[in-house]
Motif scaffolding. Structure first.
Motif, PDB file in Angstrom:
ATOM      1  N   ILE A  41       0.871  -1.180   0.000  1.00  0.00           N
ATOM      2  CA  ILE A  41       0.000   0.000   0.000  1.00  0.00           C
ATOM      3  C   ILE A  41       0.901   1.221   0.000  1.00  0.00           C
ATOM      4  N   ASP A  42       0.844   1.996  -1.066  1.00  0.00           N
ATOM      5  CA  ASP A  42       1.652   3.212  -1.169  1.00  0.00           C
ATOM      6  C   ASP A  42       0.909   4.353  -0.472  1.00  0.00           C
ATOM      7  N   LEU A  43       1.456   4.810   0.642  1.00  0.00           N
ATOM      8  CA  LEU A  43       0.797   5.853   1.439  1.00  0.00           C
ATOM      9  C   LEU A  43       1.133   7.265   0.963  1.00  0.00           C
ATOM     10  N   THR A  44       2.027   7.388   0.016  1.00  0.00           N
ATOM     11  CA  THR A  44       2.384   8.679  -0.594  1.00  0.00           C
ATOM     12  C   THR A  44       2.656   9.772   0.443  1.00  0.00           C
ATOM     13  N   GLY A  45       3.347   9.398   1.526  1.00  0.00           N
ATOM     14  CA  GLY A  45       3.741  10.390   2.524  1.00  0.00           C
ATOM     15  C   GLY A  45       2.750  10.647   3.630  1.00  0.00           C
ATOM     16  N   LYS A  46       1.667   9.894   3.703  1.00  0.00           N
ATOM     17  CA  LYS A  46       0.680  10.104   4.769  1.00  0.00           C
ATOM     18  C   LYS A  46       1.248   9.660   6.122  1.00  0.00           C
TER      19      LYS A  46
END
Length: 419
Positions: A41-46
């Motif tokens: 799961i790529d959280l993109t910096g969250k």
């Protein structure tokens, strides 16, 4: 499962969190190789942080506001009277209590809560609420940890055989001993009730959580008794003083002396900003007191404080939906903690500080080897998490997704006008 490009709460940089067999197996910089065979799961910096902790709620009371009547004055004392009347006229079953409690727990789960301490009224000869909550605790343990406080709502000595019922509740399986010294008939009874709570905690190996000085009376000083007993018995880390709203009315000379004892005792504090802003100051004309304990000063003295909700639609508080982020926002305003550093560390009030209060420090947190229990906020900024009340993107328990939120898409059309 691998959570890629995660921002760890309070830290810089991006990380990958590898989860295997329900545990956190590795936390590595995001630019290092990860397994391609795992679900990613790529959280993109969250932001990723440990789950939220509700340190103080009354699950046997939830969703009961208005029966048999509404608390018209909004005072603590009318709330207790409404509850006492309800016990006489509403013949609830154990299933009724369980159903209400489960509804409230699911509300909290939706908002990222995975740990709850609930107080349960023991001033009821049937101890029906306790029976119900003990069953709920067992039924929800796969998705929620629940601690139960045996709480003598109408007093250990002000209620007939209140001390015997309190002890019976501990034998039945309650985790924590409660008390409400400011509601006892006399100062002497209140002091004795605190000593009784500690006596039972010591006897049965339990923690202590006292509803303490939840009143605007500056002469209500049971907190010093709680702290002194905790200090003398060396139990401070296992002891919590909840509410302590009278401290907001203490004079500064007495408070200076009191803080020395509080620091030595090492006890924990729970502040309930929304509920106590609603309940306190009801006997004031103007100016009206805020009705909260000295949260800012306690934190500055390195004394542990956490925030809780207290109620979800009950005789003491007619609102509430289980969202602790809203509690934090209200609390920061009420306690005048809106400096930048206060804001960016505010999530401590519903995470690590609560873990210390519930005495679960070693098993809690984003540490390799711990259970993979965590939440992901829809933001890459601790400041924006508070300012914008960021939603819970994911709540993960033992490596399994409990809650997933699909953010709403808002389209804004700004009209143009021509002459």
């Amino acid at each position: 499962m691998i959570l890629k490009n995660a921002k760890l709460y309070g830290q810089k940089g991006l990380w990958s969190i590898e989860i295997k067999e329900g545990e956190i197996s590795r936390i590595i910089p995001a630019d290092q190789p990860i397994s391609i065979n795992d679900k990613v799961i790529d959280l993109t910096g969250k932001i990723v942080l440990p789950p939220f902790i509700e340190p103080h709620i009354h699950l046997d009371y939830v969703l009961t506001a208005g029966t048999p009547r509404w608390n018209q004055s909004g005072t603590l004392f009318e709330g207790i009277q409404c509850w006492s009347e309800r016990k006489l006229v509403v013949k609830e079953t154990k299933e009724d209590i369980k159903n209400r409690a489960l509804k409230a727990l699911k509300m909290q789960m939706k908002h990222g809560v995975q740990y709850v301490r609930t107080h349960v009224d023991t001033t009821d000869p049937s101890l029906l609420g306790l029976q119900a909550l003990l069953e709920v605790k067992e039924e929800v343990k796969s998705w929620m940890d629940v601690q139960i406080v045996a709480f003598p709502q109408e007093g250990i000595y002000a209620y007939p055989k209140g001390d015997e019922l309190l002890e019976e509740a501990l034998i039945m399986g309650a985790d924590v001993v409660g008390g409400i010294p400011h509601y006892e008939f006399t100062r002497e009874d209140g002091v004795q009730s605190v000593k009784k709570s500690f006596e039972l905690a010591y006897k049965y190996g339990k923690m202590v959580d006292i509803h303490c000085d939840e009143i605007d009376d500056e002469q209500s000083r049971f907190l010093e008794v709680v702290a002194a007993e905790a200090y003398k018995l060396g139990m401070g880390e296992l002891v919590t003083a909840s509410h302590t709203t009278a401290m907001g009315s203490y004079n500064d000379a007495y408070t200076y002396k009191l803080f020395k004892l509080l620091k030595q005792s090492n006890i924990n504090f729970v502040s309930l900003p929304k509920a106590n802003l609603h309940l306190q100051g009801r006997f004031d004309s103007y100016p009206k007191r805020r009705g909260l304990t000295r949260v800012k000063e306690l934190l500055q003295s390195d004394i542990n404080v956490c925030f809780g909700l207290d109620s979800i639609m009950d005789p003491w508080y007619p609102l509430g939906n289980g969202d602790l982020l809203r509690v934090v926002e209200v609390g920061l305003h009420a306690c005048q903690m809106t400096g930048y550093n206060d804001i960016v560390t505010a999530l401590n009030l519903i995470t690590v500080n609560g873990a210390k209060t519930l005495n679960m420090k070693e098993s809690y947190g984003l540490t390799v080897g711990n259970q993979a229990n965590l939440v992901v906020l829809d933001t890459d900024s601790e400041y924006e998490a508070i300012r914008c009340q960021s939603s819970i993107l994911y709540s993960i328990r033992n490596g399994e997704v409990l809650v997933e939120t699909i953010p709403a898409e808002v389209k804004v059309n700004i009209p143009t006008f021509t002459k």
